[in-house]
Scaffold this active site. Structure first.
Site, PDB file in Angstrom:
ATOM      1  N   ARG A 150      -2.439  -1.837  -3.597  1.00  0.00           N
ATOM      2  CA  ARG A 150      -3.650  -1.047  -3.384  1.00  0.00           C
ATOM      3  C   ARG A 150      -3.549   0.198  -4.258  1.00  0.00           C
ATOM      4  NH1 ARG A 150      -5.903   1.565   2.155  1.00  0.00           N
ATOM      5  NH2 ARG A 150      -7.718   2.526   1.214  1.00  0.00           N
ATOM      6  N   LYS A 174       3.017   0.652   3.272  1.00  0.00           N
ATOM      7  CA  LYS A 174       2.607  -0.365   4.239  1.00  0.00           C
ATOM      8  C   LYS A 174       2.677  -1.706   3.528  1.00  0.00           C
ATOM      9  CE  LYS A 174      -0.694   2.561   6.652  1.00  0.00           C
ATOM     10  NZ  LYS A 174      -2.057   3.015   6.510  1.00  0.00           N
ATOM     11  N   ASN A 215     -13.362   1.778  17.609  1.00  0.00           N
ATOM     12  CA  ASN A 215     -12.912   2.068  18.983  1.00  0.00           C
ATOM     13  C   ASN A 215     -13.776   3.012  19.800  1.00  0.00           C
ATOM     14  OD1 ASN A 215     -10.352   0.585  18.881  1.00  0.00           O
ATOM     15  ND2 ASN A 215      -9.842   2.061  17.284  1.00  0.00           N
ATOM     16  N   GLU A 221      -8.188  -4.674   4.845  1.00  0.00           N
ATOM     17  CA  GLU A 221      -8.099  -4.463   3.399  1.00  0.00           C
ATOM     18  C   GLU A 221      -7.070  -5.395   2.768  1.00  0.00           C
ATOM     19  OE1 GLU A 221      -7.533  -0.456   4.500  1.00  0.00           O
ATOM     20  OE2 GLU A 221      -9.258   0.248   3.358  1.00  0.00           O
ATOM     21  N   ARG A 234     -11.474  17.177   6.699  1.00  0.00           N
ATOM     22  CA  ARG A 234     -12.289  17.486   5.506  1.00  0.00           C
ATOM     23  C   ARG A 234     -13.701  17.882   5.917  1.00  0.00           C
ATOM     24  NH1 ARG A 234     -10.895  11.894   2.751  1.00  0.00           N
ATOM     25  NH2 ARG A 234      -8.692  11.994   3.243  1.00  0.00           N
ATOM     26  N   ASN A 244       0.879  -1.169   0.000  1.00  0.00           N
ATOM     27  CA  ASN A 244       0.000   0.000   0.000  1.00  0.00           C
ATOM     28  C   ASN A 244       0.921   1.224   0.000  1.00  0.00           C
ATOM     29  OD1 ASN A 244      -1.809   2.023   0.535  1.00  0.00           O
ATOM     30  ND2 ASN A 244      -2.725   1.038   2.318  1.00  0.00           N
ATOM     31  N   LEU A 277     -15.428   4.749   9.626  1.00  0.00           N
ATOM     32  CA  LEU A 277     -15.166   6.039  10.279  1.00  0.00           C
ATOM     33  C   LEU A 277     -13.725   6.091  10.777  1.00  0.00           C
ATOM     34  CD1 LEU A 277     -18.470   6.166  12.416  1.00  0.00           C
ATOM     35  CD2 LEU A 277     -18.130   6.928  10.050  1.00  0.00           C
ATOM     36  N   HIS A 289     -12.614   3.936  -0.285  1.00  0.00           N
ATOM     37  CA  HIS A 289     -12.637   2.934   0.808  1.00  0.00           C
ATOM     38  C   HIS A 289     -13.327   1.643   0.350  1.00  0.00           C
ATOM     39  CE1 HIS A 289     -12.668   6.373   4.027  1.00  0.00           C
ATOM     40  NE2 HIS A 289     -11.434   5.926   3.856  1.00  0.00           N
ATOM     41  N   GLY A 340     -10.295   9.631   7.438  1.00  0.00           N
ATOM     42  CA  GLY A 340     -11.187   9.737   6.287  1.00  0.00           C
ATOM     43  C   GLY A 340     -12.406   8.901   6.644  1.00  0.00           C
TER      44      GLY A 340
HETATM   45  P1  ADP Z   1      -7.133   6.631   8.642  1.00  0.00           P
HETATM   46  O1  ADP Z   1      -8.298   7.148   7.862  1.00  0.00           O
HETATM   47  O2  ADP Z   1      -5.975   7.578   8.684  1.00  0.00           O
HETATM   48  O3  ADP Z   1      -6.759   5.187   8.331  1.00  0.00           O
HETATM   49  P2  ADP Z   1      -7.929   5.501  11.190  1.00  0.00           P
HETATM   50  O4  ADP Z   1      -8.905   4.506  10.669  1.00  0.00           O
HETATM   51  O5  ADP Z   1      -6.647   4.997  11.758  1.00  0.00           O
HETATM   52  O6  ADP Z   1      -7.649   6.646  10.154  1.00  0.00           O
HETATM   53  O7  ADP Z   1      -8.705   6.345  12.333  1.00  0.00           O
HETATM   54  C1  ADP Z   1      -8.096   7.401  13.014  1.00  0.00           C
HETATM   55  C2  ADP Z   1      -9.145   8.012  13.921  1.00  0.00           C
HETATM   56  O8  ADP Z   1      -9.575   7.026  14.869  1.00  0.00           O
HETATM   57  C3  ADP Z   1      -8.617   9.201  14.725  1.00  0.00           C
HETATM   58  O9  ADP Z   1      -9.567  10.254  14.715  1.00  0.00           O
HETATM   59  C4  ADP Z   1      -8.514   8.618  16.122  1.00  0.00           C
HETATM   60  O10 ADP Z   1      -8.694   9.594  17.102  1.00  0.00           O
HETATM   61  C5  ADP Z   1      -9.678   7.650  16.130  1.00  0.00           C
HETATM   62  N1  ADP Z   1      -9.544   6.698  17.232  1.00  0.00           N
HETATM   63  C6  ADP Z   1      -8.610   5.736  17.431  1.00  0.00           C
HETATM   64  N2  ADP Z   1      -8.817   5.128  18.637  1.00  0.00           N
HETATM   65  C7  ADP Z   1      -9.889   5.725  19.196  1.00  0.00           C
HETATM   66  C8  ADP Z   1     -10.597   5.558  20.419  1.00  0.00           C
HETATM   67  N3  ADP Z   1     -10.247   4.652  21.327  1.00  0.00           N
HETATM   68  N4  ADP Z   1     -11.673   6.358  20.660  1.00  0.00           N
HETATM   69  C9  ADP Z   1     -12.049   7.284  19.752  1.00  0.00           C
HETATM   70  N5  ADP Z   1     -11.425   7.499  18.579  1.00  0.00           N
HETATM   71  C10 ADP Z   1     -10.365   6.719  18.303  1.00  0.00           C
END
Ligand code: ADP
Length: 400
Positions: A90, A14, A334, A383, A240, A7, A208, A179, A211
Site C-alpha cells: 500500500r 500491517k 460502528n 483494502e 484534523r 501496509n 469515516l 483512502h 481520518g
Molecule cells: P483509522 O483512520 O485510524 O483507520 P478507524 O477506521 O479504525 O481509524 O476508526 C477509528 C474511529 O472509529 C475512532 O474515532 C473510534 O472511536 C471509532 N469507533 C470505533 N468503534 C466505534 C463505535 N462502536 N462507535 C462509535 N465510534 C467507533
C-alpha cells in the site's frame, strides 16, 4: 497463488497473506512500535493468535520477522518463502503518475520518492517497506497500490484549486484525494448490494475513521472527493480540522507568531474532535460524553455529522442524483448514532432510514427502508483484498 500484502507505516507494518484468486486469508497481523526495544508482533492464523514483545529496530527486521513467522513450522502456513509469488504494497501518494496499481521497478520507486514531499509522513515509510521486501523476497513480483490512484479520474474542475495556475504547473498543487483503495472497494460492494451495475451507479462513499473522507463515485469513477493536496482538507476528523478559511490560518499565525510547522501541527494534530471537545479524538469518548451532557462533546458530534451531511448533499448535486450512500471506517461501520444523525431529514433526497436495521447493522447491511429510493448501507472496508487482487492481476498479465 499466495500474495503477501504489506501496509508499512512509519512505526508499524500491517500484513496479510492471501491465497488468490480464491481470496482466502491465511494469516493476518501487525508489527507495532518499530524502532522501540518493546516492539509488538500480533499474528493470527487458523484461529491461533500470537502476541510477542520483541525488539524490532527497523523495517528490514520487521519484514524478516513477518516472513519467519509465516514459515514457523508450528503454524503450518508456508514451508518456504518460495511459495509467496507476489507482494502488494500500500502506497499513500502516487501523485499524477499513477491512476492504477503497478509492478514496482526502479523507475516507479524513483517516482514514489519524488512524491515524498507531498506525503512526508507516509511515502518514506512505504518506500522502506518496499526496500525491505525487495531484499528479503527477491524472487517475488512486487506491486504498489495507491491511495490516490482511484481519484485520478476526477475532472480538472474538481481537482484544481482557484489559485494562480503556475502553482499547479510548477509544484503540482491540486486535490489528489486519499483512502482511494477503500473508496474503490466500498463503492464496488455498494453497487452489488444495491443491485445496480457498477458502471451505471451513482454512489457516495463515507469513509469515516480517525481520518475521514467522502467520495462521489459516478459510473465506477471517482469524480470528486473531500481530501485534497494533503489529507487535511474536507471533513472534520479525529485531530484534523478539515475545511477552514485559509484566512483563519494566516490570522492565527500572525496573532500567535506561529511558524509553518506549528500551524501544520495545530490543524493536523490538535484540531477536529480533539480540538473542539478539548478531551478526546476518539468518537466513542465523544459520544459517551455527549450522552452525559458534555456540551463541547455534543458540539463536536453535531459539527462532525453536519459536515458529512453537507458533502452528501453537494455530491448528490455533483452527480445529478445518488443511488446509494455507503458508510465505512471505524465510525461509519460502528456508530449507529452518527449514521442516524447524518441521514435524518434527507427525505427530500429520497433517503429513509430503517431504524431497526441501522441499530442492529452488522457487516454489510442495507439500513434504509424498502421504499427508500436511495439505498443507505454499511459496508466493511477491505483494502487488502483490492491490493491482493491488483497484485494477482498484474502477475497474471506479466506472465501471459
Ligand atoms: P483509522 O483512520 O485510524 O483507520 P478507524 O477506521 O479504525 O481509524 O476508526 C477509528 C474511529 O472509529 C475512532 O474515532 C473510534 O472511536 C471509532 N469507533 C470505533 N468503534 C466505534 C463505535 N462502536 N462507535 C462509535 N465510534 C467507533
Amino acid at each position: 497463488m499466495k500474495i503477501l500484502v504489506l501496509n508499512s507505516g512509519s512505526s508499524s507494518i500491517k500484513f496479510q497473506l492471501l491465497v488468490m484468486p480464491q481470496e482466502t486469508v491465511m494469516a493476518v497481523g501487525l508489527i507495532d512500535r518499530i524502532g522501540s526495544p518493546k516492539s509488538v508482533l500480533k499474528f493470527e492464523s487458523n484461529g491461533k493468535k500470537i502476541t510477542r514483545e520483541i525488539e524490532i529496530l527497523d523495517h528490514d527486521t520487521g519484514v524478516s520477522i513477518i516472513v519467519e513467522t509465516l514459515k514457523n513450522p508450528e503454524l503450518n502456513i508456508i514451508q518456504s518463502v518460495d511459495e509467496i509469488s507476489g507482494v502488494g504494497h500500500r502506497v499513500v501518494h502516487g501523485g499524477e503518475w499513477f491512476n492504477s496499481s503497478v509492478v514496482l521497478s526502479d523507475d516507479v520507486v524513483q517516482k514514489l520518492s519524488q512524491c515524498c514531499e507531498l506525503a512526508p509522513l507516509h511515502n518514506p515509510a512505504n518506500i522502506k517497506g518496499i526496500m525491505s521486501a525487495q531484499n528479503l523476497l527477491p524472487h517475488t513480483t512486487q506491486c504498489a497500490a495507491f491511495d490516490t490512484a482511484f481519484h485520478q479520474t476526477m475532472p480538472s474542475k474538481a481537482f484544481m484549486y482557484a489559485i494562480p495556475y503556475a502553482y499547479y504547473e510548477n509544484f503540482k498543487i491540486r486535490k489528489y484525494g486519499f483512502h482511494g483503495i477503500s473508496h474503490q472497494y466500498v463503492s464496488q460492494e455498494a453497487a452489488k448490494l444495491a443491485n445496480i451495475p457498477y458502471s451505471e451507479a451513482k454512489i457516495i462513499v463515507c469513509h469515516l475513521g480517525n481520518g475521514a473522507s467522502i467520495s462521489a463515485v459516478k459510473h465506477g469513477k471517482s469524480i470528486d472527493t473531500t481530501m485534497g493536496l494533503t489529507p487535511l482538507e474536507g471533513l472534520m476528523m479525529g485531530t484534523r480540522s478539515g475545511d477552514l478559511d485559509v484566512g483563519a490560518a494566516c490570522y492565527i499565525m500572525r496573532k500567535e507568531n506561529l511558524s509553518v510547522d506549528q500551524i501544520d501541527t495545530l490543524f493536523n494534530k490538535k484540531s477536529g474532535l480533539s480540538g473542539v471537545s478539548g478531551f478526546s479524538s476518539d468518537m466513542r469518548d465523544i459520544q459517551n460524553a455527549a450522552a452525559d451532557g458534555n456540551e463541547r462533546a455534543q458540539l463536536a458530534l453535531d459539527m462532525f455529522a453536519y459536515r458529512v451531511k453537507k458533502y452528501i448533499g453537494s455530491y448528490a448535486a455533483a452527480m445529478g442524483g445518488v443511488d446509494a450512500i455507503a458508510f465505512t471506517g471505524g465510525i461509519g461501520e460502528n456508530s449507529k448514532i452518527l449514521r442516524a444523525k447524518i441521514l435524518q431529514d434527507f427525505d427530500f433526497l429520497g433517503i429513509s432510514l430503517h431504524e431497526t436495521a441501522n441499530n442492529t447493522a452488522h457487516g454489510d447491511t442495507i439500513i434504509s427502508t424498502d421504499s427508500s429510493r436511495v439505498k443507505a448501507m454499511v459496508i466493511e472496508t477491505n483494502e487488502e483484498i483490492i491490493i491482493a487482487r491488483d497484485t494477482y492481476n498484474l502477475i497474471q498479465k506479466n506472465t501471459v
